[in-house]
Write a protein that holds these residues in place. Structure first.
Motif: not given
Length: 253
Positions: A53, A77, A226
């Motif tokens: 992500r 991101d 992430d």
């Protein structure tokens, strides 16, 4: 801005060794990745990177026949948020922050001098160490907003998926990258050698990709998978609106 193009080419070009394949499933933490063939390691590394992500990207080296040197340090991101900078050595550097619908850039004096020879010194004087701010939809910021979006990088990988070729991949012995065990997967072709160092424990992220030979020499490190992009943005007193800035005089000083 050439620094943005350098980073995109370095990351996308290096990623080709392990990330232009399709399908596959992510390795679990107890998988012994050393026992897998090179093609399957590359496949799992690609899927792991596509699944992230957010991540931190650090790239350094030269891209292209001109041997243009540069480095990039950026956290980004899938929502298009990013924070970091591009350093082009003697040609200057730019700090970058993008959050939501806004973008902030802080070029240094060397950047203005080398990339905006007519009027750049005036802009540098007006900014006086502050950021220039623009909307993310400003056409002048298109290159920055695309560069800051992890989905742009993911699209580069998926668009190249049809070019996968496992025949030229070789697997090396375990080695450490930044203190973590990895398995290198390499493709050597046409005088160019590309190597992806894939995490040997946990999720098989590619933690380093190197390009050697040909017109490109560089290293791309991936980390912070992430982890959120920093949310801090420049304050109003650290900022000059880009529309107001470009409305000023551009006569060199």
């Amino acid at each position: 801005m050439s620094g943005h193009r350098w980073a995109a080419r370095a990351a996308a070009g290096a990623a080709a060794v392990a990330l232009t394949v399709t399908g596959g499933t992510l390795a679990q933490a107890d998988d012994d990745i050393d026992t897998l063939p090179a093609g399957e390691i590359a496949e799992r590394a690609r899927d792991a990177l596509l699944d992230a992500r957010s991540l931190h990207l650090s790239a350094r080296g030269s891209v292209g026949a001109t041997g243009e040197e540069g480095s990039v340090d950026l956290t980004l991101d899938r929502e298009g948020n990013c924070a970091g900078g591009v350093d082009m050595g003697d040609d200057g550097s730019v700090e970058i922050v993008k959050r939501g619908d806004d973008v902030w850039l802080k070029p240094d004096a060397a950047f203005w001098k080398n990339h905006v020879p007519i009027g750049g010194s005036t802009f540098d004087k007006i900014l006086d160490g502050r950021y220039m701010k623009a909307g993310a939809d400003d056409p002048r910021m298109l290159e920055v907003t695309e560069f800051c979006d992890l989905d742009t990088f993911r699209e580069l990988m998926t668009d190249n998926a049809g070019d996968a070729d496992f025949d030229g991949l070789t697997k090396g012995a375990r080695t450490e990258v930044n203190g973590a065990p990895t398995v290198p997967v390499t493709r050597a072709e046409g005088g160019e050698r590309l190597t992806a160092y894939v995490a040997a424990e946990g999720t098989p992220y590619p933690v380093r990709i190197t390009v050697r030979g040909g017109d490109e020499e560089g290293t791309v490190d991936f980390s912070g998978f992430d982890r959120p992009v920093p949310t801090t943005t420049p304050s109003a007193d650290e900022t000059v609106d880009i529309t107001a800035l470009l409305g000023r005089s551009v006569k060199p000083v």
